[in-house]
Motif scaffolding. Structure first.
Motif, short mmCIF file in Angstrom:
data_model
loop_
_atom_site.label_atom_id
_atom_site.label_comp_id
_atom_site.label_asym_id
_atom_site.label_seq_id
_atom_site.Cartn_x
_atom_site.Cartn_y
_atom_site.Cartn_z
N LEU A 143 0.93 -1.28 -0.38
CA LEU A 143 -0.71 0.14 -0.20
C LEU A 143 0.75 1.08 -0.09
CD1 LEU A 143 -2.48 -0.53 2.82
CD2 LEU A 143 -2.52 -1.84 0.70
N GLU A 144 0.79 2.24 -0.78
CA GLU A 144 1.12 3.46 -0.45
C GLU A 144 0.77 4.28 0.84
OE1 GLU A 144 -1.05 3.16 -2.69
OE2 GLU A 144 0.00 3.02 -4.57
N ASN A 145 1.62 4.62 1.50
CA ASN A 145 1.41 5.20 2.63
C ASN A 145 -0.11 5.99 2.87
OD1 ASN A 145 2.62 4.69 5.81
ND2 ASN A 145 3.03 7.42 5.49
N ASP A 146 -0.95 5.60 2.33
CA ASP A 146 -2.22 6.69 3.06
C ASP A 146 -2.87 5.71 3.87
OD1 ASP A 146 -5.47 7.02 2.02
OD2 ASP A 146 -4.48 7.33 0.36
N LEU A 147 -3.78 6.38 5.31
CA LEU A 147 -4.85 5.70 6.41
C LEU A 147 -6.13 4.88 5.77
CD1 LEU A 147 -4.23 5.54 9.19
CD2 LEU A 147 -5.02 7.69 9.92
N THR A 148 -6.53 6.16 4.49
CA THR A 148 -7.90 5.76 3.42
C THR A 148 -8.16 4.27 3.46
OG1 THR A 148 -7.89 8.36 3.54
CG2 THR A 148 -9.90 5.94 2.87
N LEU A 149 -6.99 4.18 3.20
CA LEU A 149 -6.31 2.38 1.72
C LEU A 149 -6.02 1.83 3.41
CD1 LEU A 149 -6.26 1.88 -1.07
CD2 LEU A 149 -2.83 2.81 -1.26
N ALA A 150 -5.12 2.04 4.31
CA ALA A 150 -4.80 1.22 4.84
C ALA A 150 -6.07 0.30 5.33
CB ALA A 150 -3.90 1.61 5.79
N LEU A 151 -7.43 1.66 5.94
CA LEU A 151 -8.62 1.48 6.68
C LEU A 151 -9.00 0.26 5.54
CD1 LEU A 151 -9.39 4.41 8.12
CD2 LEU A 151 -8.77 2.61 9.58
N SER A 152 -9.28 0.51 3.71
CA SER A 152 -10.04 0.13 3.14
C SER A 152 -9.31 -1.58 3.38
CB SER A 152 -9.82 0.28 1.89
OG SER A 152 -10.09 1.41 1.79
N TYR A 187 1.90 3.42 9.63
CA TYR A 187 1.95 4.70 8.92
C TYR A 187 2.20 6.13 9.75
CZ TYR A 187 -0.89 8.63 7.28
OH TYR A 187 -1.23 10.43 6.48
N TYR A 188 1.82 6.26 10.94
CA TYR A 188 2.36 6.90 11.66
C TYR A 188 4.37 7.16 12.08
CZ TYR A 188 -1.56 9.69 12.34
OH TYR A 188 -3.29 10.52 11.86
N ARG A 222 7.87 5.92 1.05
CA ARG A 222 7.91 4.81 1.58
C ARG A 222 5.99 4.50 1.29
NH1 ARG A 222 10.31 7.19 6.71
NH2 ARG A 222 12.64 6.98 6.04
N LYS A 223 5.88 2.76 1.33
CA LYS A 223 4.89 1.90 1.92
C LYS A 223 4.63 1.05 3.22
CE LYS A 223 4.62 2.21 -2.62
NZ LYS A 223 5.49 3.21 -3.64
N ILE A 224 3.78 0.25 2.93
CA ILE A 224 2.94 -0.67 4.09
C ILE A 224 2.94 -2.19 3.20
CG2 ILE A 224 1.66 -0.90 5.71
CD1 ILE A 224 0.58 1.51 5.93
N HIS A 225 3.54 -3.03 3.56
CA HIS A 225 3.17 -4.23 3.37
C HIS A 225 3.11 -4.64 4.39
CE1 HIS A 225 6.40 -3.08 0.02
NE2 HIS A 225 6.98 -1.88 1.07
N VAL A 226 1.71 -6.01 3.88
CA VAL A 226 1.20 -7.13 3.93
C VAL A 226 0.58 -7.88 3.74
CG1 VAL A 226 -1.77 -6.95 5.88
CG2 VAL A 226 -0.54 -4.41 5.00
N GLU A 227 0.91 -8.78 5.27
CA GLU A 227 1.26 -10.23 4.37
C GLU A 227 -0.57 -11.30 5.33
OE1 GLU A 227 4.34 -12.67 3.34
OE2 GLU A 227 3.63 -14.01 4.05
N MET A 228 -1.92 -11.32 4.64
CA MET A 228 -2.54 -12.70 5.95
C MET A 228 -2.13 -13.91 4.93
SD MET A 228 -6.13 -13.10 5.58
CE MET A 228 -6.71 -13.85 4.35
N ARG A 229 -1.48 -14.69 6.15
CA ARG A 229 -1.69 -16.05 5.97
C ARG A 229 -2.62 -17.24 6.75
NH1 ARG A 229 4.45 -15.38 6.86
NH2 ARG A 229 3.85 -16.63 8.32
N MET A 230 -3.06 -17.65 6.20
CA MET A 230 -4.49 -18.14 6.93
C MET A 230 -4.44 -19.63 6.99
SD MET A 230 -8.15 -16.96 7.67
CE MET A 230 -8.11 -15.06 8.14
N ASP A 241 6.89 -1.27 7.18
CA ASP A 241 6.92 0.02 7.32
C ASP A 241 8.33 -0.42 6.61
OD1 ASP A 241 8.82 1.08 9.28
OD2 ASP A 241 6.44 0.14 10.60
N GLU A 242 8.71 0.61 5.64
CA GLU A 242 9.85 1.26 5.09
C GLU A 242 10.37 2.41 6.32
OE1 GLU A 242 8.71 1.82 1.23
OE2 GLU A 242 9.56 -0.19 0.85
#
Lengths: 307, 119
Positions: A143-152, A187-188, A222-230, A241-242
């Motif tokens: 994700l781009e460092n965008d709080l709205t995107l993170a909440l989505s 993010y912050y 900077r980006k936020i990287h998220v991985e979900m393993r289920m 984060d970066e």
């Protein structure tokens, strides 16, 4: 053969609706005069769909929808609305009714709406059956460092966890709160490198700095990287984060009475409380959070089978 | 009184009742937190009630917003309270120990009645 349960305290309306479906669609029809009778019929016969009046004595249509949402969530309910029942109909739709037909339009619209709703419900049931056989799922997001995107993303992952029936509603909510806190930290504090110390002394300056850095190098790239393993045994969420990272050991204890009026560590506290395991990498820019479903009896699969 | 996309502030005598509309995580980032605190800094407001009936859950950003509003009203000897908090919201307030700082009431009416009676 498809079975429909028609619920109405008026025998005339009940027969009219049932007759329309029997004649037009050649379905088997069951009848009930109120919500309570309807629940008994559902338990005995598991109909494919329920068509119900709203205003009835001894459990009205709204309460029936609520009860079905809880105990028979995969059986769709269609409301038959009359003048004066609009408000209760809106509420019933909000709690999970699939659609509605005005009583004065029954002859024209009922069969068509029932068929359409049932078709969608069958597709959902088919997907649910496949998802019950899913043994492993991994998804990665950048994700781009965008709080709205993170909440989505939190909202999306909540839906994914719901579809997989990984845990109950309350645990899913806790999981989402923990995930949201990890993303807020990334993010912050991670990508924007803003310290809680500034939040303590000057909240305006804290958020001003955040708004400023969102548009400045190197923060804005900077980006936020998220991985979900289920798997059936656990769900792991990795958020990276970066930024330069931090030392979690230096975070003040937020529940120490001396720190109650300070903005410190509450996000991490919520993550640790709501997840079964939380660990940071040595650099402190990546957190791994693990959630395990509550223990279930050995005879019952963790992913509950649905019909 | 003023409205925003995330909250609404209603005045009832010396009380300001803040009703939130949705997930509040973006409240601070959007600049609306500053606007809210600005409104609550009116010395005529001696009671701030956060009505959480429209909020399913909240996290640390909302907790910090409560803390800011509490400090703001405390600076002119006012009271701060919450009402209609969801089950998970109460759990979060308990985890953070904020339930030891502020009273939490089941309904808005009960909160106003009790706070005005000085309980």
């Amino acid at each position: 053969m498809t079975t429909v349960l028609v619920v109405d305290d008026s025998a005339t309306d009940r027969r009219l609706a049932g007759g329309l479906l029997e004649r037009r669609l050649n379905w088997a029809t069951l009848y009930a005069a109120n919500g309570r009778e309807a629940l008994k019929q559902i338990e005995l016969h598991l109909p494919d769909i329920v068509v119900t009046d709203l205003t009835m004595p001894d459990m009205n249509g709204l309460d029936l929808v609520r009860a079905m949402k809880k105990d028979f969530p995969l059986i769709p309910v269609i409301l038959m609305t009359a003048k004066g029942s609009e408000e209760i109909a809106v509420e019933a739709l909000q709690v999970g009714a699939a659609s509605y037909v005005p009583k004065r339009q029954l002859a024209l619209e009922l069969a068509q709406i029932v068929e359409r709703v049932l078709s969608v419900a069958r597709e959902e049931q088919s997907h649910a059956r496949i998802l019950n056989r899913l043994t492993h799922s991994t998804q990665r997001f950048t994700l781009e460092n965008d709080l709205t995107l993170a909440l989505s993303l939190v909202s999306y992952l909540r839906e994914a966890v719901t579809q997989l029936r990984f845990c109950d509603d309350t645990e899913r909510l806790r999981l989402c709160i923990a995930l949201e806190e990890a993303l807020i930290n990334a993010y912050y504090h991670g990508n924007l490198e803003i310290s809680s110390d500034l939040r303590e002394t000057d909240y305006k300056a804290y958020y001003e700095l955040a708004r400023q850095r969102v548009n400045e190098h190197p923060y804005k790239d900077r980006k936020i990287h998220v991985e979900m393993r289920m798997t059936r045994e656990e769900a792991a969420f990795i958020v990276r984060d970066e930024g330069p990272g931090f030392d979690p050991g230096l975070v003040r204890n937020p529940i120490d009475p001396e720190n109650l009026d300070r903005p410190c560590g509450r996000g991490i506290l919520l993550m640790q409380t709501f997840m079964d395991e939380v660990r940071f990498n040595p650099q402190g820019n990546e957190v791994t959070m693990i959630k395990r479903p509550a223990a279930v009896p050995s005879s019952e699969p963790a992913f509950r089978e649905v019909s | 009184m003023a409205t925003s996309t995330l909250y609404q502030v209603e005045r009832d005598g010396n009380a300001a009742i803040v009703t939130f509309k949705n997930n509040l995580t973006t409240i601070a980032d959007s600049g609306q937190l500053q606007d809210l605190l600005q409104q609550l800094s009116d010395p005529g407001i001696t009671l701030v009630l956060m009505d959480m009936s429209g909020v399913e859950y909240f996290g640390s950003i909302m907790l910090e917003t409560f803390r800011d509003a509490w400090k703001c009203v405390s600076s002119h000897d006012g009271q701060f309270a919450l009402c209609s908090v969801s089950e998970i919201g109460r759990e979060i307030l308990n985890i953070s120990r904020f339930d030891t700082l502020w009273p939490i009431y089941p309904t808005r009416a009960e909160a106003l009645r009790s706070l005005r009676a000085g309980n």
